[in-house]
Design an enzyme around this catalytic site. Structure first.
Site, short mmCIF file in Angstrom:
data_model
loop_
_atom_site.label_atom_id
_atom_site.label_comp_id
_atom_site.label_asym_id
_atom_site.label_seq_id
_atom_site.Cartn_x
_atom_site.Cartn_y
_atom_site.Cartn_z
N ASP A 8 0.87 -1.18 0.00
CA ASP A 8 0.00 0.00 0.00
C ASP A 8 0.91 1.22 0.00
OD1 ASP A 8 -1.89 1.99 0.38
OD2 ASP A 8 -2.33 1.43 2.45
N VAL A 9 1.06 1.84 -1.16
CA VAL A 9 1.96 2.99 -1.32
C VAL A 9 1.13 4.26 -1.18
CG1 VAL A 9 3.66 4.09 -2.81
CG2 VAL A 9 3.37 1.60 -2.87
N GLY A 10 1.27 4.91 -0.03
CA GLY A 10 0.54 6.15 0.23
C GLY A 10 1.44 7.35 0.06
N ASN A 11 0.86 8.53 0.16
CA ASN A 11 1.63 9.76 -0.04
C ASN A 11 2.72 9.94 1.00
OD1 ASN A 11 0.31 11.04 -2.35
ND2 ASN A 11 -1.49 10.98 -1.04
N VAL A 15 3.01 0.80 3.41
CA VAL A 15 2.83 -0.34 4.30
C VAL A 15 2.92 -1.59 3.44
CG1 VAL A 15 1.33 -1.49 5.96
CG2 VAL A 15 1.36 1.01 5.84
N ALA A 109 -6.42 4.02 -6.25
CA ALA A 109 -6.30 2.61 -5.87
C ALA A 109 -6.56 2.41 -4.39
CB ALA A 109 -4.91 2.09 -6.24
N ASP A 110 -6.18 3.39 -3.56
CA ASP A 110 -6.41 3.28 -2.12
C ASP A 110 -7.91 3.18 -1.81
OD1 ASP A 110 -6.74 5.95 -3.00
OD2 ASP A 110 -6.12 6.78 -1.07
N ARG A 111 -8.70 3.96 -2.53
CA ARG A 111 -10.14 3.96 -2.28
C ARG A 111 -10.79 2.67 -2.78
NH1 ARG A 111 -11.98 10.03 -3.27
NH2 ARG A 111 -13.50 9.53 -1.68
#
Length: 180
Positions: A8-11, A15, A109-111
């Site tokens: 999970d690549v966030g701003n 993770v 993609a996160d949503r």
């Protein structure tokens, strides 16, 4: 025994988790850098998982599922994991819910991952809240279909903006409460 790397690549943070037979056995968190090379990312994952409980299964990973909201990092991620079968979560990914939106390709993609995860745990209709760098709200109706949502600044981003703009607001550091 299939072992998957979940990324999970966030701003702000990335993770990464290891799932064996569908069960999460290990996870690590690190700062996201859009400037990381494939070699740096691969070395970071090997190093972090080697030290994590359950991390020894990292060498048996057969597939990666990637949710990224940082397009500048995507090429390095793909190259770092080029030896794996990879699924990048997009609006075109097969899913168990509809996208009732005028421009589904604009949905992050996160949503999409949040909705899929929530629907695996709860029956719709749903309001899903994800508090990170941004706070997102996702609305899923009873069909189930993603019908809309909103994005607002996350807690830290909003707090920093308030401290800069509200003349009478005292500037204090936000801190995690002590563990009990």
């Amino acid at each position: 025994m299939p072992t998957w790397l979940l990324l999970d690549v966030g701003n702000t943070h990335t993770v990464a988790g290891l799932a064996v037979d569908g069960e999460l056995v290990s996870q690590v968190r690190f700062n996201t850098s859009a400037r990381s090379t494939a070699d740096e990312l691969r070395a970071r994952l090997v190093s972090l998982f080697s030290a994590a409980p359950g991390g020894e299964v990292y060498r048996h990973v057969s597939r990666a599922v990637i949710s990224s909201v940082v397009p500048a990092a995507d090429a390095a991620i793909a190259e770092a994991l080029d030896y794996l079968d990879r699924l990048h979560v997009t609006c075109d990914t097969r899913r168990e819910f509809e996208l009732d939106l005028p421009f589904p390709s604009q949905l992050g993609a996160d949503r999409l991952a949040n909705v899929a995860g929530a629907l695996s745990l709860f029956k719709p209709p749903l309001l899903i809240v994800d508090a990170g760098t941004a706070t997102t709200f996702c609305v899923v109706d009873a069909r189930p279909a993603y019908i809309g949502g909103a994005i607002t600044p996350g807690l830290l981003l909003g707090w920093n903006a308030l401290q800069q703009r509200a003349a009478k607001l005292y500037a204090v550091d936000l801190q995690h409460p002590a563990a009990s």
